[in-house]
Every structure is written in C-alpha cells, then in structure tokens.
Design a protein around this motif. Structure first.
Motif, PDB file in Angstrom:
ATOM      1  N   TYR A 155     -44.504 -79.482 -13.921  1.00  0.00           N
ATOM      2  CA  TYR A 155     -45.658 -80.247 -14.377  1.00  0.00           C
ATOM      3  C   TYR A 155     -46.226 -79.681 -15.674  1.00  0.00           C
ATOM      4  O   TYR A 155     -46.645 -80.436 -16.558  1.00  0.00           O
ATOM      5  N   ALA A 156     -46.255 -78.365 -15.801  1.00  0.00           N
ATOM      6  CA  ALA A 156     -46.744 -77.773 -17.053  1.00  0.00           C
ATOM      7  C   ALA A 156     -45.893 -78.239 -18.223  1.00  0.00           C
ATOM      8  O   ALA A 156     -46.423 -78.562 -19.304  1.00  0.00           O
ATOM      9  N   ALA A 157     -44.569 -78.284 -18.026  1.00  0.00           N
ATOM     10  CA  ALA A 157     -43.675 -78.754 -19.090  1.00  0.00           C
ATOM     11  C   ALA A 157     -43.890 -80.239 -19.366  1.00  0.00           C
ATOM     12  O   ALA A 157     -43.915 -80.672 -20.531  1.00  0.00           O
ATOM     13  N   HIS A 158     -44.059 -81.017 -18.316  1.00  0.00           N
ATOM     14  CA  HIS A 158     -44.328 -82.442 -18.487  1.00  0.00           C
ATOM     15  C   HIS A 158     -45.643 -82.661 -19.231  1.00  0.00           C
ATOM     16  O   HIS A 158     -45.726 -83.504 -20.144  1.00  0.00           O
ATOM     17  N   ALA A 159     -46.664 -81.894 -18.874  1.00  0.00           N
ATOM     18  CA  ALA A 159     -47.965 -82.049 -19.517  1.00  0.00           C
ATOM     19  C   ALA A 159     -47.891 -81.727 -21.001  1.00  0.00           C
ATOM     20  O   ALA A 159     -48.600 -82.344 -21.819  1.00  0.00           O
ATOM     21  N   PHE A 160     -47.050 -80.776 -21.380  1.00  0.00           N
ATOM     22  CA  PHE A 160     -46.934 -80.416 -22.794  1.00  0.00           C
ATOM     23  C   PHE A 160     -46.582 -81.633 -23.633  1.00  0.00           C
ATOM     24  O   PHE A 160     -47.110 -81.812 -24.741  1.00  0.00           O
ATOM     25  N   ASP A 161     -45.703 -82.487 -23.109  1.00  0.00           N
ATOM     26  CA  ASP A 161     -45.276 -83.676 -23.853  1.00  0.00           C
ATOM     27  C   ASP A 161     -46.151 -84.893 -23.588  1.00  0.00           C
ATOM     28  O   ASP A 161     -46.463 -85.652 -24.503  1.00  0.00           O
ATOM     29  N   ALA A 162     -46.548 -85.094 -22.323  1.00  0.00           N
ATOM     30  CA  ALA A 162     -47.170 -86.358 -21.932  1.00  0.00           C
ATOM     31  C   ALA A 162     -48.683 -86.290 -21.769  1.00  0.00           C
ATOM     32  O   ALA A 162     -49.362 -87.307 -21.898  1.00  0.00           O
ATOM     33  N   VAL A 163     -49.222 -85.126 -21.452  1.00  0.00           N
ATOM     34  CA  VAL A 163     -50.664 -84.982 -21.254  1.00  0.00           C
ATOM     35  C   VAL A 163     -51.126 -83.755 -22.048  1.00  0.00           C
ATOM     36  O   VAL A 163     -51.525 -82.734 -21.468  1.00  0.00           O
ATOM     37  N   PRO A 164     -51.066 -83.797 -23.380  1.00  0.00           N
ATOM     38  CA  PRO A 164     -51.275 -82.589 -24.188  1.00  0.00           C
ATOM     39  C   PRO A 164     -52.625 -81.914 -23.983  1.00  0.00           C
ATOM     40  O   PRO A 164     -52.734 -80.698 -24.159  1.00  0.00           O
ATOM     41  N   GLU A 165     -53.646 -82.686 -23.583  1.00  0.00           N
ATOM     42  CA  GLU A 165     -54.950 -82.067 -23.371  1.00  0.00           C
ATOM     43  C   GLU A 165     -54.940 -81.119 -22.156  1.00  0.00           C
ATOM     44  O   GLU A 165     -55.767 -80.220 -22.060  1.00  0.00           O
ATOM     45  N   GLU A 166     -53.996 -81.308 -21.249  1.00  0.00           N
ATOM     46  CA  GLU A 166     -53.885 -80.436 -20.080  1.00  0.00           C
ATOM     47  C   GLU A 166     -52.939 -79.257 -20.312  1.00  0.00           C
ATOM     48  O   GLU A 166     -52.932 -78.301 -19.535  1.00  0.00           O
ATOM     49  N   ALA A 167     -52.121 -79.331 -21.361  1.00  0.00           N
ATOM     50  CA  ALA A 167     -51.040 -78.373 -21.543  1.00  0.00           C
ATOM     51  C   ALA A 167     -51.502 -76.918 -21.635  1.00  0.00           C
ATOM     52  O   ALA A 167     -50.904 -76.048 -20.992  1.00  0.00           O
ATOM     53  N   PRO A 168     -52.553 -76.596 -22.419  1.00  0.00           N
ATOM     54  CA  PRO A 168     -52.940 -75.175 -22.496  1.00  0.00           C
ATOM     55  C   PRO A 168     -53.317 -74.581 -21.148  1.00  0.00           C
ATOM     56  O   PRO A 168     -52.914 -73.459 -20.818  1.00  0.00           O
ATOM     57  N   LEU A 169     -54.085 -75.329 -20.355  1.00  0.00           N
ATOM     58  CA  LEU A 169     -54.509 -74.830 -19.050  1.00  0.00           C
ATOM     59  C   LEU A 169     -53.328 -74.727 -18.093  1.00  0.00           C
ATOM     60  O   LEU A 169     -53.176 -73.725 -17.381  1.00  0.00           O
ATOM     61  N   MET A 170     -52.468 -75.749 -18.068  1.00  0.00           N
ATOM     62  CA  MET A 170     -51.326 -75.716 -17.164  1.00  0.00           C
ATOM     63  C   MET A 170     -50.350 -74.613 -17.547  1.00  0.00           C
ATOM     64  O   MET A 170     -49.728 -73.989 -16.674  1.00  0.00           O
ATOM     65  N   ALA A 171     -50.224 -74.353 -18.838  1.00  0.00           N
ATOM     66  CA  ALA A 171     -49.361 -73.245 -19.276  1.00  0.00           C
ATOM     67  C   ALA A 171     -49.911 -71.919 -18.779  1.00  0.00           C
ATOM     68  O   ALA A 171     -49.155 -71.038 -18.352  1.00  0.00           O
ATOM     69  N   CYS A 172     -51.231 -71.765 -18.828  1.00  0.00           N
ATOM     70  CA  CYS A 172     -51.865 -70.549 -18.307  1.00  0.00           C
ATOM     71  C   CYS A 172     -51.618 -70.402 -16.809  1.00  0.00           C
ATOM     72  O   CYS A 172     -51.292 -69.309 -16.324  1.00  0.00           O
ATOM     73  N   HIS A 173     -51.787 -71.494 -16.072  1.00  0.00           N
ATOM     74  CA  HIS A 173     -51.567 -71.447 -14.626  1.00  0.00           C
ATOM     75  C   HIS A 173     -50.122 -71.064 -14.305  1.00  0.00           C
ATOM     76  O   HIS A 173     -49.866 -70.215 -13.440  1.00  0.00           O
ATOM     77  N   ALA A 174     -49.175 -71.714 -14.991  1.00  0.00           N
ATOM     78  CA  ALA A 174     -47.762 -71.445 -14.722  1.00  0.00           C
ATOM     79  C   ALA A 174     -47.406 -69.998 -15.067  1.00  0.00           C
ATOM     80  O   ALA A 174     -46.740 -69.304 -14.289  1.00  0.00           O
ATOM     81  N   LYS A 175     -47.853 -69.545 -16.221  1.00  0.00           N
ATOM     82  CA  LYS A 175     -47.517 -68.195 -16.675  1.00  0.00           C
ATOM     83  C   LYS A 175     -48.103 -67.137 -15.734  1.00  0.00           C
ATOM     84  O   LYS A 175     -47.409 -66.192 -15.340  1.00  0.00           O
ATOM     85  N   SER A 176     -49.370 -67.269 -15.386  1.00  0.00           N
ATOM     86  CA  SER A 176     -50.008 -66.255 -14.545  1.00  0.00           C
ATOM     87  C   SER A 176     -49.445 -66.273 -13.127  1.00  0.00           C
ATOM     88  O   SER A 176     -49.175 -65.216 -12.541  1.00  0.00           O
TER      89      SER A 176
END
Length: 364
Positions: A280-301
């Motif tokens: 989902y974090a990868a999907h958000a990067f392309d399709a829901v860019p406003e969510e991407a920074p937060l989802m990337a943080c969640h996935a990474k941590s």
C-alpha cells in the motif's frame, strides 16, 4: 476489487526471483563480498537485460514506465536473494528525482542514458534525515562544498545525485576536481556505501521546489528499503523452517517441538501483514501522493522492527549454526540491519510520522 498484485507484477517478481536463484546463489554472494566488491557483475548485467535500469523511466525516454509498486516487487526479490546489486539509488531514486524535479532538457539528457545503462548514479540524501557532526552540504555560486555521508550505490558510479542542507538536489560528476570519495564500511557488505567530501565542486541544479522533491525521493527510498527487508525476512523464515525440518535432537526433528513451532509461526504471523503495508505504501506513492510520506514512514519503521525480530528469531532456530559463516544466515541478518537504519531508524521515522500527523510540535 482485487487488492493483490497484478498478473504483470507477479510475472515480474517471478522473473527476477528466478534469475537471481540461477545467477546469484549464496556462494556467489559470498565470493563477491570476499572480493571486496558490492556489485555482482553477472547479476547486474542480467537485470539490465530485463530492462530494470529503466524500470521507472517513462516510456518516452526509453524506459519501462512502471511504478513504485513494481519497484517494490523487485526490491523484495533482491532482499530475498540478498543480491549485491545497486538498485534503490541507481535504478529508482535517481531517475525519480529527475522525473520530479528535472527540467525538460534535463530529463531528455539524463533519463535515456539511465535507461540504457549509459550513466550510473550514486545517491546521497542521508543528511536530510540525520546528520553527524561535521557533515552537511552547502551551495554557493553553483558549487557544492561539504561532506555527504552514507551515499548509496557509489561503486562504479560516474555521477552523484546529492542534496544540500536546504533539500535542493544537484548532479555532480564523480571525477570532478574537488570530489573525494571516502570509503565507508557498514554491517552490510552487499551494499556499496561511501562518503563524499566536496570542495567547490561544480554542480547541475535540479528545480528548486523548497525541498519537496527531495522529501518525496526519501519516501521512495524508505519504501524500497522496507520492501528489501520484507524479502530478506521471507528468506530467513524459509531457511529457519527448512532447518527445523532437518535438524534432529533427542531422535526427533526440532520442528516437532512445540517451542520451535511457535517460533516459526510467530515469525510468519509478524511478517505476513507487512506485505500489504509495503504494497500500500508503494501504491500510495503513485496513486495517493498526499499519503505517501506518512505511509513510507509507517512501512519503514514497522519493517525495521519486525525485520529485527525475525532476524533474531530465525538465528535462534538455527542454534549455534546460525552464527556461522557456513550457513551464511548473517548476510540476511546484516541486510535487515542496514535497511533498518539508513534513511532513518524506527525512532527517527516515527517522530517524523508524528509530525506529519500533528501529534507533536515541530522544533523551532
């Protein structure tokens, strides 16, 4: 609605995994590392034949034009094989930076060369996440001065993409006068990392957007590192289960003991939900860019913490053998450890997530 990978993405994952099983078994990884290199020439060439140099490069510039989820699928396969191949920085972050912040002329100049393998980038963004004493890069009159640490994919790089302290992105020539590469050794010998000491180095600036492009590229990097940890954890679980089904104690395979069963089940239960989080974090990067920074943080941590637990538990299942070079389990253990820390450890990234959600105040 199908929330899984597409058929094309499944085929991509299988193709990369099959190629790495053939060309990059553990003995080959060990030989590459012992040669004091972090790049498998044969695996790198084979991945280039699949077109992965241009994985995220738009078709108009000679690439495949695929998205972050496709890149995450490849990163997972690379982590599973603990492949010594420059991927995140060279094949994804550098072209994404040009797509996000390059002018039309810069895209036309650089992207086709990246897709064809005619130019190889190292990427230095760590200073925007955490900074050690003495590090930092500044720009004056189009020239960069300072110290950039933990630059990704530096081996064989002929150019570097670096950020100054304000988040402005620049391209520099590796052989420019004033560029000194500093060898850095991390726990993960399958990754090529260096420092760059810059002394008035001429630089080509990308678009000045106040650091927005740099932050987006950092988010992409975090997603790829999380995906790599996911694949490495998959491999460690598989090896632990296989070992538990072979190793005997007291006349029985240790996998028949309830304690070992629980350890293996717990690893699988912890790791499997991480898959959808990374996807989902990868999907958000392309399709829901406003969510991407937060989802990337969640996935990474989350993958940083989960990967550490799985690496430790898988090693425990192997007993004393888990610590030996004979099995090579430590390659995955160290890969997960590297993924956990680069571009921000769990504590750093969770603090950033809290800032993004307004849970804590930003320091003045």
């Amino acid at each position: 609605m199908d929330f899984g990978l597409s058929q094309e993405q499944q085929m991509l994952a299988e193709s990369v995994a099959r190629l790495l099983r053939e060309l990059c078994p553990l003995n080959h990884v060990r030989n590459v590392v012992e040669s004091e290199s972090a790049v498998s020439a044969q695996a790198e060439a084979a991945l280039a034949e699949l077109g992965l140099n241009g994985l995220v490069v738009p078709e108009a510039y000679g690439g495949l034009g695929l998205g972050m989820l496709d890149a995450a699928v490849v990163a997972t396969a690379l982590g599973e094989a603990v492949a010594p191949v420059p991927f995140a920085g060279r094949k994804v972050l550098a072209p994404l930076a040009l797509i996000e912040a390059g002018s039309d002329a810069q895209k036309a100049n650089w992207l086709p060369r990246i897709a064809s393998g005619g130019v190889c980038f190292g990427v230095g963004l760590q200073g925007l996440v955490t900074r050690r004493d003495g590090s930092g890069v500044s720009c004056a009159d189009g020239r960069l001065t300072g110290l950039a640490l933990f630059v990704l994919d530096c081996e064989e790089a002929d150019h570097f993409l670096v950020a100054d302290d304000n988040g402005q992105l620049y391209i520099i020539l590796a052989q420019s006068e004033g560029v000194e590469q500093i060898a850095l050794r991390t726990i993960d010998a399958t990754r090529s990392i260096c420092g760059l000491r810059l002394s008035s180095v001429p630089a080509e600036a990308l678009r000045d957007d106040g650091g927005k492009a740099a932050q987006r590229i950092i988010a992409a990097g975090r997603i790829l590192l999380a995906a790599d940890s996911l694949g490495a954890a998959d491999a460690m679980i598989a090896q632990a289960v296989a070992y538990a089904g072979q190793r005997e104690q007291f006349g029985r395979v240790i996998g028949s003991f309830q304690a070992v069963k629980h350890m293996c089940a717990e690893m699988a239960a912890r790791n499997e939900p991480c898959r959808s989080l990374v996807w989902y974090a990868a999907h958000a990067f392309d399709a829901v860019p406003e969510e991407a920074p937060l989802m990337a943080c969640h996935a990474k941590s989350h993958l940083g913490e989960t990967g550490r637990i799985i690496a430790r538990t898988a090693t425990e299942v192997h007993g004393g053998m888990g610590f030996t070079d004979l099995l090579g389990l430590h390659y995955w253990f160290k890969r997960i450890g590297f993924d956990r820390q680069i571009l921000g450890g769990p504590e750093t990234v969770r603090e950033e997530a809290a800032l993004l959600q307004g849970w804590i105040a930003r320091a003045a």
